[in-house]
Design a protein around this motif. Structure first.
Motif, PDB file in Angstrom:
ATOM      1  N   ARG A 156       1.206  10.582  -8.598  1.00 13.92           N
ATOM      2  CA  ARG A 156       2.131   9.760  -7.815  1.00 13.92           C
ATOM      3  C   ARG A 156       1.570   9.390  -6.448  1.00 13.92           C
ATOM      4  NH1 ARG A 156       6.548  13.002  -6.393  1.00 13.92           N
ATOM      5  NH2 ARG A 156       7.898  11.228  -6.098  1.00 13.92           N
ATOM      6  N   LYS A 157       0.537  10.139  -6.020  1.00 15.58           N
ATOM      7  CA  LYS A 157       0.018  10.003  -4.656  1.00 15.58           C
ATOM      8  C   LYS A 157       1.167  10.145  -3.653  1.00 15.58           C
ATOM      9  CE  LYS A 157      -4.304   9.252  -5.716  1.00 15.58           C
ATOM     10  NZ  LYS A 157      -4.163   9.521  -7.179  1.00 15.58           N
ATOM     11  N   SER A 158       2.086  11.030  -4.023  1.00 15.73           N
ATOM     12  CA  SER A 158       3.289  11.246  -3.224  1.00 15.73           C
ATOM     13  C   SER A 158       3.788  12.671  -3.443  1.00 15.73           C
ATOM     14  CB  SER A 158       4.376  10.251  -3.622  1.00 15.73           C
ATOM     15  OG  SER A 158       5.619  10.570  -3.023  1.00 15.73           O
ATOM     16  N   VAL A 159       4.390  13.231  -2.411  1.00 13.63           N
ATOM     17  CA  VAL A 159       4.992  14.561  -2.518  1.00 13.63           C
ATOM     18  C   VAL A 159       6.486  14.493  -2.230  1.00 13.63           C
ATOM     19  CG1 VAL A 159       2.913  15.896  -1.991  1.00 13.63           C
ATOM     20  CG2 VAL A 159       4.293  14.999  -0.115  1.00 13.63           C
ATOM     21  N   VAL A 160       7.033  13.283  -2.273  1.00 18.21           N
ATOM     22  CA  VAL A 160       8.465  13.109  -2.075  1.00 18.21           C
ATOM     23  C   VAL A 160       9.208  13.771  -3.230  1.00 18.21           C
ATOM     24  CG1 VAL A 160      10.352  11.441  -1.921  1.00 18.21           C
ATOM     25  CG2 VAL A 160       8.156  10.950  -0.825  1.00 18.21           C
ATOM     26  N   ASP A 175       1.815  10.559   0.455  1.00 17.04           N
ATOM     27  CA  ASP A 175       3.040   9.983   1.011  1.00 17.04           C
ATOM     28  C   ASP A 175       4.134  11.046   1.078  1.00 17.04           C
ATOM     29  OD1 ASP A 175       5.076   8.203   1.808  1.00 17.04           O
ATOM     30  OD2 ASP A 175       5.617   7.805  -0.277  1.00 17.04           O
ATOM     31  N   ARG A 176       4.698  11.219   2.259  1.00 15.96           N
ATOM     32  CA  ARG A 176       5.725  12.245   2.470  1.00 15.96           C
ATOM     33  C   ARG A 176       7.121  11.665   2.658  1.00 15.96           C
ATOM     34  NH1 ARG A 176       1.416  13.588   5.713  1.00 15.96           N
ATOM     35  NH2 ARG A 176       2.415  12.700   7.555  1.00 15.96           N
ATOM     36  N   GLY A 177       7.201  10.330   2.755  1.00 16.73           N
ATOM     37  CA  GLY A 177       8.500   9.736   3.019  1.00 16.73           C
ATOM     38  C   GLY A 177       8.998  10.188   4.387  1.00 16.73           C
TER      39      GLY A 177
END
Length: 277
Positions: A39-43, A115-117
């Motif tokens: 996802r290249k995200s950890v949200v 991305d952490r949002g």
């Protein structure tokens, strides 16, 4: 003299269950790491959970390594619980702790680069971590004059139990607030549950062979670790599969698709006619 196994089959079963727990617990870290990478995200992943988890596994690593490798600490264990007992830390416990610290650190790195949002580490978690390691440092200097090393590593064992108890709470609350478990890997939880059950079974096999339940309260941290993990695993499974199941995207009906195509063709024809005029 340290105790030996009375039954070879039980000893073999003990090793099998121990390494089963190691494999399932170790593999349980990867679904979340892979999910973050894809996802290249950890949200959706609670950052407090990861930070507290690193402190938890670091404390458990200290306990396992010292009790497994230090002859002096092992002697203190025998003096307290009896020389007829087997040290309650196995090689798989040490291997798991090393692996857990490494993978948790990698997850923390992902939090730093993906991305952490709007999510961030809470001040409460930072305060808890600082307070825990400060208390551990104080305990070290208390134990130093009297060489109370068994007591000191028991402190670290207690720390890992406390951190195990509180580390799951932020993620559970976050799932409740979002009414969703998206971004939090259920694969991690399923494997963690299997590992906890295998861990309990391993301890039970040792107790049956030795005719003693000392290994349960002689290593109360390992006992409580499995109990707490299994409890929260069941809670997360309840949230994921029953309370907040993922919503599947409904496919576009064929009729609607055909209608859209007809409208598009008609629009194109009208535009073509306009161009001719």
């Amino acid at each position: 003299m340290a105790a030996t196994w009375n039954s070879t089959p039980l000893e073999v079963l003990y090793q099998v269950l121990g390494w089963t727990a190691f494999v399932t617990w170790s593999v349980s870290f990867y679904p979340q790491v892979i999910l973050n990478f894809r996802r290249k995200s950890v949200v959706g992943l609670n950052f407090d959970f990861v930070v507290l988890n690193l402190t938890k596994h670091s404390s458990y690593l200290i306990y396992n390594c010292v009790l497994y490798f230090s002859r002096a600490v092992q002697e203190q264990y025998y003096n307290k619980y009896g020389h007829g007992q087997i040290i309650p830390v196995a090689a798989n416990d040490v291997a798991f702790s090393i692996h857990a610290v490494l993978l948790t650190a990698i997850t923390l790195l992902q939090i730093a680069i993906y991305d952490r949002g709007t999510q961030k580490i809470s001040r409460i978690s930072i305060v808890i971590v600082v307070a825990v390691w400060s208390a551990a440092a104080v305990c070290f200097f208390v134990a130093l004059p009297h060489n109370s090393w068994l007591w000191l590593i028991s402190v670290f064992n207690t720390i890992q139990v406390i951190m195990t108890l509180i580390k799951y709470i932020p993620q559970a609350v976050m799932n409740f607030a979002r009414k969703s478990t998206d971004g939090f890997s259920i694969g991690n939880i399923l494997l963690d549950f299997v590992g906890g059950m295998a861990n309990y079974a391993q301890m039970a096999v040792q107790s049956v062979d030795q005719g003693s339940w000392v290994n349960f309260y002689g290593n109360i941290g390992k006992t409580l670790l499995s109990f707490i993990s299994i409890f929260f695993d069941l809670l997360f499974m309840l949230q994921h599969y029953i309370l907040y199941p993922s919503k599947k995207t409904e496919p576009i009906p064929e009729k609607a698709t055909g209608k859209d195509n007809q409208e598009q063709m008609k629009k194109s024809a009208d535009e073509a006619q306009t161009d001719i005029v």
